[in-house]
Enzyme design. Structure first.
Site, PDB file in Angstrom:
ATOM      1  N   TYR A  30       0.864  -1.416   0.118  1.00 34.54           N
ATOM      2  CA  TYR A  30      -0.125  -0.255   0.067  1.00 34.54           C
ATOM      3  C   TYR A  30       0.392   1.058  -0.045  1.00 34.54           C
ATOM      4  CZ  TYR A  30      -3.538   3.358   1.562  1.00 34.54           C
ATOM      5  OH  TYR A  30      -4.795   4.664   1.479  1.00 34.54           O
ATOM      6  N   ASP A  60      -0.827  -8.037   7.301  1.00 37.30           N
ATOM      7  CA  ASP A  60      -1.974  -6.178   6.759  1.00 37.30           C
ATOM      8  C   ASP A  60      -2.655  -7.439   5.755  1.00 37.30           C
ATOM      9  OD1 ASP A  60      -3.424  -4.714   5.587  1.00 37.30           O
ATOM     10  OD2 ASP A  60      -1.560  -3.377   4.915  1.00 37.30           O
ATOM     11  N   LYS A  80     -12.180  -0.568   4.482  1.00 38.17           N
ATOM     12  CA  LYS A  80     -12.550  -1.683   3.318  1.00 38.17           C
ATOM     13  C   LYS A  80     -13.477  -2.274   3.345  1.00 38.17           C
ATOM     14  CE  LYS A  80      -8.832   1.701   2.158  1.00 38.17           C
ATOM     15  NZ  LYS A  80      -7.804   0.768   2.617  1.00 38.17           N
TER      16      LYS A  80
HETATM   17  C1  LIG Z   1      -6.222   1.704   2.864  1.00 45.04           C
HETATM   18  C2  LIG Z   1      -5.165   0.537   3.345  1.00 45.04           C
HETATM   19  C3  LIG Z   1      -4.296   0.677   4.390  1.00 45.04           C
HETATM   20  C4  LIG Z   1      -4.151   2.715   4.878  1.00 45.04           C
HETATM   21  O1  LIG Z   1      -5.707   2.087   5.309  1.00 45.04           O
HETATM   22  P1  LIG Z   1      -6.915   3.282   5.926  1.00 45.04           P
HETATM   23  O2  LIG Z   1      -7.259   3.128   6.865  1.00 45.04           O
HETATM   24  O3  LIG Z   1      -6.803   4.089   4.833  1.00 45.04           O
HETATM   25  O4  LIG Z   1      -5.533   4.074   6.722  1.00 45.04           O
HETATM   26  C5  LIG Z   1      -3.176   0.108   4.377  1.00 45.04           C
HETATM   27  N1  LIG Z   1      -3.359  -0.953   3.503  1.00 45.04           N
HETATM   28  C6  LIG Z   1      -3.701  -1.182   2.793  1.00 45.04           C
HETATM   29  C7  LIG Z   1      -3.566  -2.940   2.241  1.00 45.04           C
HETATM   30  C8  LIG Z   1      -5.016  -0.233   2.336  1.00 45.04           C
HETATM   31  O5  LIG Z   1      -5.287  -0.922   1.214  1.00 45.04           O
END
Ligand SMILES: *Cc1c(COP(=O)(O)O)cnc(C)c1O
Length: 384
Positions: A103, A175, A200
């Site tokens: 990301y 993640d 997400k």
């Molecule tokens: C969007 C995202 C983030 C960051 O999250 P936010 O809620 O936008 O701060 C981190 N890792 C991945 C894989 C993401 O898609």
């Protein structure tokens, strides 16, 4: 039956959630308060000040722990706030080994913020987890993986990475935003900390920004909870409530994301103007075997290139879609289309991104849960 024994689809709705003790409300109330009245100094019900604890947040933290098969959950104001908290476990001189396809915001906070604090990050290819070993030295403290990766949909072997981390006493952070707990549970495979941008799939309705960490180790939890409270990047109770509501339908949404994703991946693959289609579910995906081993489905994230690899061609497609909305983010019920080179990954220098396969015409889809016929018709008219 104990909550622990429920299957995921039941846990998503019930784990950690109990009728409100004062009214019996089946849905956890939004405790919109900054402080709690004490009967005498120190005589309270476990809640003193809302940065430290909030009942709506507590319920969500417990629910998130349950659905990731972890003991502890901690919530943050965004995925990046959760990331920030994890990196604050480190000290100047420490080194982190990071998967190189990740990301853009994570890359940015590492290189533009924490590098200034004397923490060193090595960004490396991890399609073969054994690559990690070469970069380990006496300063290495942490390994950071994202799988499937964003936006190239590479898959990293979580269990193999965890085995390397265990052998060298390193903290493995995974993640899990792209897979969501519905498709993959990294703690079960040996990860130490699972990170989510709940913005997400967990939230799922494009109406909240939120982050979470889940772990099993009580020592890690204590340190991260201390950082959460000290640095204060906590979510408000309304945002916690939205995520709590979102996860109740995670399984039904993810099932449809997977079905629609599969249909669109195959449609794109047969399209004469489309170059490469990146989707974890293809049998000839380079790490499909690992995906099959560690994931329960392949999700609705797809990236593809155009045979004519140019910015202009890609932009023309992005401008023409009507159902697929041109927007950052992913994982909501609405289908989104994005251009990593100019949007989510614009902060990565062109040379670096092209080297890793993130070319100018690469288009990323977050396939939503609309009717599949309408989605394919939209892509058909846009790609031409
Ligand atoms: C969007 C995202 C983030 C960051 O999250 P936010 O809620 O936008 O701060 C981190 N890792 C991945 C894989 C993401 O898609």
């Amino acid at each position: 039956m104990s909550e622990k024994n429920y299957k995921l689809n039941t846990k998503l709705i019930h784990a950690g959630v109990h009728p409100d003790p004062t009214t019996g409300a089946i849905m956890t109330p939004i405790y919109q308060t900054s402080t709690y009245v004490q009967a005498g100094p120190g005589d309270h019900k476990g809640y003193e000040y809302a940065r430290t604890q909030n009942p709506t947040r507590t319920v969500l933290q417990n629910a998130l722990a349950a659905i990731e098969n972890g003991k502890f959950g901690l919530c943050f104001g965004s995925g990046m706030a959760a990331t920030d908290a994890v990196i604050k476990l480190l000290a100047p001189g420490d080194e982190v080994i990071v998967s190189n396809d990740l990301y853009g915001g994570t890359y940015r906070v590492m290189t533009k913020v924490f590098a200034n604090y004397g923490i060193k990050f090595h960004f490396i290819g991890m399609q073969d987890a054994n690559n990690i070993t070469q970069y380990i030295n006496s300063n290495t403290k942490m390994v950071w993986i994202e799988t499937p990766t964003n936006p190239l949909l590479n898959v990293i072997d979580i269990a193999a990475s965890a085995a390397i981390c265990k052998a060298h006493n390193l903290v493995l952070v995974c993640d899990n935003t792209f897979a969501s707990p519905y498709l993959q549970n990294p703690l079960d495979l040996g990860a130490d900390i699972v990170l989510h941008s709940a913005t997400k799939y967990l939230g799922g309705h494009s109406d909240v920004v939120h982050g979470a960490l889940i772990m099993n180790d009580a020592g890690l939890e204590e340190r991260l909870r201390f950082i959460q409270n000290s640095c204060g990047a906590v979510p408000g109770p309304h945002d916690c409530w939205l995520v709590l509501r979102g996860i109740k339908t995670l399984h039904v949404r993810m099932q449809r994301h997977c079905e629609n994703g599969k249909a669109i991946a195959h449609y794109l693959r047969s399209h004469p103007k489309v170059g490469k289609v990146l989707w974890v579910g293809f049998e000839d995906h380079p790490n499909h075997d690992i995906a099959k081993k560690q994931m329960r489905g392949f999700g609705g994230m797809i990236s593809f290139t155009l045979k004519n690899d140019s910015m202009d061609e890609a932009v023309a497609v992005l401008k023409k879609t009507q159902l697929f909305a041109l927007a950052e983010s992913l994982g909501g019920v609405e289908s989104l289309i994005g251009h990593p080179a100019t949007m989510t990954h614009a902060s990565i220098p062109r040379e670096d991104r092209v080297k890793n396969g993130l070319v100018d015409s690469l288009i990323r889809l977050s396939v939503g849960i609309e009717d599949i016929d309408d989605l394919i018709a939209d892509l058909e008219q846009a790609i031409g």
